[in-house]
Enzyme design. Sequence first.
Site, PDB file in Angstrom:
ATOM      1  N   HIS A   3       0.821  -1.214   0.000  1.00  0.00           N
ATOM      2  CA  HIS A   3       0.000   0.000   0.000  1.00  0.00           C
ATOM      3  C   HIS A   3       0.853   1.262   0.000  1.00  0.00           C
ATOM      4  O   HIS A   3       0.449   2.300  -0.482  1.00  0.00           O
ATOM      5  CB  HIS A   3      -0.895   0.048   1.245  1.00  0.00           C
ATOM      6  CG  HIS A   3      -1.786  -1.127   1.394  1.00  0.00           C
ATOM      7  ND1 HIS A   3      -2.820  -1.390   0.521  1.00  0.00           N
ATOM      8  CD2 HIS A   3      -1.799  -2.137   2.297  1.00  0.00           C
ATOM      9  CE1 HIS A   3      -3.435  -2.500   0.889  1.00  0.00           C
ATOM     10  NE2 HIS A   3      -2.834  -2.975   1.961  1.00  0.00           N
ATOM     11  N   HIS A  52       5.256   6.458   7.159  1.00  0.00           N
ATOM     12  CA  HIS A  52       4.893   6.058   5.797  1.00  0.00           C
ATOM     13  C   HIS A  52       4.353   7.270   5.040  1.00  0.00           C
ATOM     14  O   HIS A  52       4.238   8.357   5.602  1.00  0.00           O
ATOM     15  CB  HIS A  52       3.872   4.913   5.832  1.00  0.00           C
ATOM     16  CG  HIS A  52       2.573   5.311   6.449  1.00  0.00           C
ATOM     17  ND1 HIS A  52       2.263   5.055   7.763  1.00  0.00           N
ATOM     18  CD2 HIS A  52       1.512   5.993   5.956  1.00  0.00           C
ATOM     19  CE1 HIS A  52       1.067   5.536   8.040  1.00  0.00           C
ATOM     20  NE2 HIS A  52       0.596   6.127   6.968  1.00  0.00           N
ATOM     21  N   HIS A 110       1.715   8.926   1.720  1.00  0.00           N
ATOM     22  CA  HIS A 110       0.564   8.817   0.818  1.00  0.00           C
ATOM     23  C   HIS A 110       0.840   9.762  -0.347  1.00  0.00           C
ATOM     24  O   HIS A 110       1.219  10.916  -0.132  1.00  0.00           O
ATOM     25  CB  HIS A 110      -0.726   9.218   1.534  1.00  0.00           C
ATOM     26  CG  HIS A 110      -1.051   8.323   2.698  1.00  0.00           C
ATOM     27  ND1 HIS A 110      -1.841   7.198   2.571  1.00  0.00           N
ATOM     28  CD2 HIS A 110      -0.669   8.375   3.989  1.00  0.00           C
ATOM     29  CE1 HIS A 110      -1.939   6.595   3.760  1.00  0.00           C
ATOM     30  NE2 HIS A 110      -1.232   7.286   4.633  1.00  0.00           N
ATOM     31  N   HIS A 141       3.236  10.542   7.237  1.00  0.00           N
ATOM     32  CA  HIS A 141       2.670  10.187   8.544  1.00  0.00           C
ATOM     33  C   HIS A 141       3.721   9.535   9.428  1.00  0.00           C
ATOM     34  O   HIS A 141       4.277   8.501   9.060  1.00  0.00           O
ATOM     35  CB  HIS A 141       1.496   9.208   8.376  1.00  0.00           C
ATOM     36  CG  HIS A 141       0.278   9.846   7.799  1.00  0.00           C
ATOM     37  ND1 HIS A 141      -0.766   9.121   7.263  1.00  0.00           N
ATOM     38  CD2 HIS A 141      -0.067  11.155   7.693  1.00  0.00           C
ATOM     39  CE1 HIS A 141      -1.702   9.967   6.846  1.00  0.00           C
ATOM     40  NE2 HIS A 141      -1.310  11.193   7.085  1.00  0.00           N
ATOM     41  N   THR A 169      -6.238   6.098   8.757  1.00  0.00           N
ATOM     42  CA  THR A 169      -6.834   6.370   7.445  1.00  0.00           C
ATOM     43  C   THR A 169      -6.867   5.125   6.569  1.00  0.00           C
ATOM     44  O   THR A 169      -7.221   5.195   5.398  1.00  0.00           O
ATOM     45  CB  THR A 169      -6.069   7.484   6.708  1.00  0.00           C
ATOM     46  OG1 THR A 169      -4.716   7.044   6.487  1.00  0.00           O
ATOM     47  CG2 THR A 169      -6.053   8.775   7.515  1.00  0.00           C
ATOM     48  N   THR A 170      -6.447   3.986   7.125  1.00  0.00           N
ATOM     49  CA  THR A 170      -6.533   2.707   6.413  1.00  0.00           C
ATOM     50  C   THR A 170      -7.235   1.711   7.337  1.00  0.00           C
ATOM     51  O   THR A 170      -7.257   1.914   8.553  1.00  0.00           O
ATOM     52  CB  THR A 170      -5.132   2.154   6.072  1.00  0.00           C
ATOM     53  OG1 THR A 170      -4.373   2.014   7.277  1.00  0.00           O
ATOM     54  CG2 THR A 170      -4.396   3.073   5.109  1.00  0.00           C
TER      55      THR A 170
END
Length: 336
Positions: A89, A115, A117, A142, A224-225
């Site tokens: 992801h 991580h 996005h 994040h 958010t996941t």
Amino acid sequence: MCSTMRALVPLLSLFLLGGQAQHGSDWTYSEGALDEAHWPQHYPACGGQRQSPINLQRTKVRYNPALKGLKLTGYETQEGEFPMVNNGHTVQISLPSTMRMTAADGTVYIAQQMHFHWGGASSKIRGSEHTVDGIRHVIEIHVVHYNSKYKSYETAQDAPDGLAVLAAFVEVKDYPENTYYSSFISHLANIKYPGQTTTLTGLDIRDMLPKNLQHYYSYDGSLTTPPCTENVHWFVLADFVKLSRTQVWKLENSLLDHHNKTIQNDYRRTQPLNHRVVESNFPNQGKGHLASREKTKSKSKAHVNTPPLGSRQPRSLSSNTVKTHKDNVLGTRRAF
Ligand SMILES: *[C@@H]1O[C@H](CO)[C@@H](O)[C@H](O)[C@H]1NC(C)=O
């Protein structure tokens, strides 16, 4: 018999899907049976009332002058080896527990992982999760922490006051290479396939964050996941990290997901604010009397519809020709 079977089939497939979902790798943002619209069916918290990300609407943010700055310790140069993985992801770096963040209320959080996005699926698509006055930024960083009152991340991830995320946006203009990101970006080539791991030698997260760490937005939200657990205290920095176009392009085009498709647009749509209030510890420059506020509003709208010319790296031929279902889905998504 036949009708019993018919009733059983969906039930059975639900079971199978649930089983796969536990591996945490089959949910997606925009494709297949478990795209973000279907997350709540398998991860009920994703349909909750205090979800993340959100749009940070500056005229509605409450300036709280009593809100202190964050205290970050151990964020500077760390010797050692730090695993960095393609989890299908995103790219995720494991962080040492010597990295800590003390929030305004005195709670100490321990860093767990970091991580990103990003967007990249077409030349105009940006990929931050939070938006500011409706504007999506290029990349969102994040840094995930857990409350130090818990023994481990595993324990904290289910606790109501378990997590805190320090978030920052990346801005891209005609900036030179950001050398604090050089090692991280060159290591992406080692983890093209999901499950692959590489090692960063030495780490300086402070230098990978914006210059100004004092000014932030804060609110209570969720992961958010999936599983979208509603136990995250969010700190979204107001200042930006600056990367060159080439660096952004590399992050957007280096990693593949479980279907060997380039990981792009790995961001969740913004969620309803509901009854929450977003606070900031700095006054909003955009806040004026009504007339100037309206001006700001229409300006930012225009900005959304027409991103600055040449603000993105030109796409390579191959990525331009891959016009898929995803592009169509994303076309509607951009009208947030
Ligand atoms: C992805 O590509 C690699 C290398 O070509 C291959 O070994 C693997 O089976 C592929 N996976 C899928 C899901 O197609």
